[in-house]
Design an enzyme around this catalytic site. Structure first.
Site, PDB file in Angstrom:
ATOM      1  N   MET A  65      15.497  26.269 -36.886  1.00 21.30           N
ATOM      2  CA  MET A  65      14.691  25.251 -36.207  1.00 21.30           C
ATOM      3  C   MET A  65      14.972  25.305 -34.701  1.00 21.30           C
ATOM      4  O   MET A  65      14.732  24.334 -33.985  1.00 21.30           O
ATOM      5  CB  MET A  65      15.001  23.861 -36.768  1.00 21.30           C
ATOM      6  CG  MET A  65      14.623  23.742 -38.249  1.00 21.30           C
ATOM      7  SD  MET A  65      14.273  22.074 -38.793  1.00 21.30           S
ATOM      8  CE  MET A  65      15.825  21.281 -38.491  1.00 21.30           C
ATOM      9  N   LEU A  68      19.432  27.133 -30.783  1.00 20.41           N
ATOM     10  CA  LEU A  68      20.345  28.129 -31.360  1.00 20.41           C
ATOM     11  C   LEU A  68      21.741  28.048 -30.756  1.00 20.41           C
ATOM     12  O   LEU A  68      21.906  27.836 -29.556  1.00 20.41           O
ATOM     13  CB  LEU A  68      19.782  29.543 -31.143  1.00 20.41           C
ATOM     14  CG  LEU A  68      18.377  29.789 -31.700  1.00 20.41           C
ATOM     15  CD1 LEU A  68      17.954  31.245 -31.446  1.00 20.41           C
ATOM     16  CD2 LEU A  68      18.297  29.482 -33.195  1.00 20.41           C
ATOM     17  N   GLU A  92      26.131  29.517 -31.647  1.00 19.40           N
ATOM     18  CA  GLU A  92      26.889  30.682 -32.108  1.00 19.40           C
ATOM     19  C   GLU A  92      26.748  30.887 -33.630  1.00 19.40           C
ATOM     20  O   GLU A  92      26.813  32.012 -34.112  1.00 19.40           O
ATOM     21  CB  GLU A  92      28.340  30.484 -31.682  1.00 19.40           C
ATOM     22  CG  GLU A  92      29.170  31.697 -31.355  1.00 19.40           C
ATOM     23  CD  GLU A  92      28.454  32.984 -30.955  1.00 19.40           C
ATOM     24  OE1 GLU A  92      28.623  33.970 -31.685  1.00 19.40           O
ATOM     25  OE2 GLU A  92      27.759  33.009 -29.937  1.00 19.40           O
ATOM     26  N   GLY A  93      26.550  29.800 -34.377  1.00 22.12           N
ATOM     27  CA  GLY A  93      26.330  29.925 -35.826  1.00 22.12           C
ATOM     28  C   GLY A  93      25.062  30.735 -36.105  1.00 22.12           C
ATOM     29  O   GLY A  93      25.066  31.687 -36.908  1.00 22.12           O
ATOM     30  N   HIS A  94      23.965  30.364 -35.425  1.00 22.01           N
ATOM     31  CA  HIS A  94      22.721  31.138 -35.584  1.00 22.01           C
ATOM     32  C   HIS A  94      22.920  32.568 -35.101  1.00 22.01           C
ATOM     33  O   HIS A  94      22.395  33.513 -35.688  1.00 22.01           O
ATOM     34  CB  HIS A  94      21.593  30.515 -34.762  1.00 22.01           C
ATOM     35  CG  HIS A  94      21.211  29.133 -35.163  1.00 22.01           C
ATOM     36  ND1 HIS A  94      21.483  28.038 -34.383  1.00 22.01           N
ATOM     37  CD2 HIS A  94      20.585  28.654 -36.257  1.00 22.01           C
ATOM     38  CE1 HIS A  94      21.023  26.948 -34.963  1.00 22.01           C
ATOM     39  NE2 HIS A  94      20.484  27.290 -36.121  1.00 22.01           N
ATOM     40  N   ASP A 115      25.284  24.557 -44.283  1.00 20.93           N
ATOM     41  CA  ASP A 115      24.319  23.842 -45.115  1.00 20.93           C
ATOM     42  C   ASP A 115      24.463  24.373 -46.539  1.00 20.93           C
ATOM     43  O   ASP A 115      23.579  25.057 -47.062  1.00 20.93           O
ATOM     44  CB  ASP A 115      22.909  24.078 -44.575  1.00 20.93           C
ATOM     45  CG  ASP A 115      22.762  23.531 -43.167  1.00 20.93           C
ATOM     46  OD1 ASP A 115      22.956  22.327 -42.973  1.00 20.93           O
ATOM     47  OD2 ASP A 115      22.493  24.326 -42.244  1.00 20.93           O
ATOM     48  N   GLN A 161      21.697  23.529 -48.963  1.00 21.35           N
ATOM     49  CA  GLN A 161      20.481  24.282 -48.623  1.00 21.35           C
ATOM     50  C   GLN A 161      20.587  25.720 -49.149  1.00 21.35           C
ATOM     51  O   GLN A 161      19.626  26.254 -49.713  1.00 21.35           O
ATOM     52  CB  GLN A 161      20.292  24.274 -47.108  1.00 21.35           C
ATOM     53  CG  GLN A 161      19.191  25.182 -46.613  1.00 21.35           C
ATOM     54  CD  GLN A 161      18.849  24.940 -45.160  1.00 21.35           C
ATOM     55  OE1 GLN A 161      18.185  23.981 -44.836  1.00 21.35           O
ATOM     56  NE2 GLN A 161      19.278  25.810 -44.269  1.00 21.35           N
ATOM     57  N   VAL A 173      30.560  28.928 -38.726  1.00 22.12           N
ATOM     58  CA  VAL A 173      31.155  29.243 -37.418  1.00 22.12           C
ATOM     59  C   VAL A 173      31.612  27.918 -36.804  1.00 22.12           C
ATOM     60  O   VAL A 173      30.869  26.932 -36.807  1.00 22.12           O
ATOM     61  CB  VAL A 173      30.142  29.955 -36.494  1.00 22.12           C
ATOM     62  CG1 VAL A 173      30.764  30.239 -35.134  1.00 22.12           C
ATOM     63  CG2 VAL A 173      29.668  31.256 -37.141  1.00 22.12           C
ATOM     64  N   SER A 223      26.781  22.959 -34.948  1.00 21.64           N
ATOM     65  CA  SER A 223      25.537  22.356 -35.416  1.00 21.64           C
ATOM     66  C   SER A 223      24.702  21.996 -34.199  1.00 21.64           C
ATOM     67  O   SER A 223      25.252  21.568 -33.174  1.00 21.64           O
ATOM     68  CB  SER A 223      25.852  21.077 -36.212  1.00 21.64           C
ATOM     69  OG  SER A 223      24.691  20.284 -36.342  1.00 21.64           O
TER      70      SER A 223
HETATM   71  O1  PAF Z   1      18.636  25.280 -41.624  1.00 27.86           O
HETATM   72  C1  PAF Z   1      17.624  25.061 -40.935  1.00 27.86           C
HETATM   73  O2  PAF Z   1      17.613  25.192 -39.702  1.00 27.86           O
HETATM   74  C2  PAF Z   1      16.342  24.621 -41.606  1.00 27.86           C
HETATM   75  O3  PAF Z   1      16.600  23.752 -42.668  1.00 27.86           O
HETATM   76  C3  PAF Z   1      15.457  25.792 -42.061  1.00 27.86           C
HETATM   77  C4  PAF Z   1      16.135  26.624 -43.141  1.00 27.86           C
HETATM   78  C5  PAF Z   1      15.131  26.681 -40.875  1.00 27.86           C
HETATM   79  C6  PAF Z   1      14.141  25.264 -42.623  1.00 27.86           C
HETATM   80  O4  PAF Z   1      13.439  24.527 -41.683  1.00 27.86           O
END
Ligand code: PAF
Length: 279
Positions: free
Chosen positions: A30, A33, A35-37, A150, A153, A176, A185
């Site tokens: 989403m 972004l 360091e985790g992403h 998550d 998720q 991370v 986060s």
């Molecule tokens: O983890 C996230 O950022 C969101 O839940 C995702 C997986 C991109 C879905 O919108």
């Protein structure tokens, strides 16, 4: 790096890559972004011929009282990070393109979506699984990368990919953390310095619980109690110990478990977890 805005163009591009024999690793995000992403994108780029990241703040996974409106949006900086890591394409549709007037189709994973975060956020995972299905349909990946932070998720998306025969490998990557242990986060940006300091009790309590389990404690009630004691300074939403796959609560630690916690710091809800394998 190219930026793609519609599902049709995204799919055409992805199918063209596949036709030339390339593998696609995707990282749904989403935005905002961190360091985790970055760790997910690096892995997608390293293990596939092309890496694709999506940037889409999905309204369907927020309840009306939640933070959809104020969720951090930083498109330019996100694209710069993705490009620097070696992502080949960013998929960034807008809300009207994803959910045009008359939209009415949802994907629901039943049991795994309940409990933990699903208890406090009853429609959240339906929104996640719906958007992830749409992202997968457009990005047509071979592999998709998600963060263990998550944990529910991840379990829900793995279940969905299996149940719907999606043929996509779901890769769960380790959490991370900041140097002091706070799980990274996008929502950490909401914390005041005082809340940021108090938030450390989540990771610290979970790490202490891991030490207790390493010393041989297997009683879930006692472990949860120890975590709750360490979180006295925050407003606890839940602390649960569950089987890592099914997410069903367990009374006794065996196999691989997830110990997960959620808490409010002011209006900000943070989550964290550890996984533990009992030998
Ligand atoms: O983890 C996230 O950022 C969101 O839940 C995702 C997986 C991109 C879905 O919108």
């Amino acid at each position: 790096m190219i930026i793609i805005r519609t599902p049709r163009e995204m799919r055409e591009w992805a199918l063209a890559q596949r036709q030339t024999g390339k593998t696609i690793g995707c990282v749904p995000t989403m935005g905002a972004l961190h360091e985790g992403h970055a760790s997910l994108m690096r892995e997608a780029v390293a293990k596939n011929d092309v890496g694709v990241a999506s940037l889409f703040v999905n309204p369907k996974q927020f309840a009306p009282h939640e933070d959809f409106g104020k969720y951090p949006r930083m498109f330019e900086a996100d694209c710069a990070m993705a490009e620097q890591i070696g992502i080949t394409a960013v998929y960034a549709p807008d809300v009207e393109t994803m959910y045009p007037d008359g939209y009415q189709t949802y994907v629901t994973v039943e049991e795994v979506s309940q409990g933990l975060c699903g208890a406090a956020r009853p429609h959240h995972f339906r929104g996640v699984t719906t958007v992830v299905t749409k992202l997968f349909n457009a990005m047509v990946p071979h592999r998709a990368y998600f963060g263990q932070k998550d944990a529910q998720q991840c379990a829900v998306i793995k279940r969905m990919a299996r149940d719907l025969d999606m043929g996509i490998e779901i890769v769960e990557m380790p959490i991370v953390r900041e140097a002091d242990g706070l799980a990274m986060s996008s929502r950490n940006a909401y914390l005041s310095p005082e809340e940021r300091q108090r938030a450390l009790c989540l990771s610290r309590s979970l790490f202490r619980a891991r030490d207790i389990m390493e010393l041989g404690e297997r009683n879930a009630r006692k472990i949860i109690h120890a975590v709750r004691e360490g979180m006295a300074d925050v407003d606890i939403d839940y602390v649960e110990l569950a089987d890592a796959d099914s997410l069903k609560p367990v009374e006794h630690v065996q196999g691989t478990i997830v110990l997960a916690a959620a808490a409010f710091l002011g209006k900000t809800r943070l989550i964290d977890n550890i996984k533990f394998e009992a030998k």
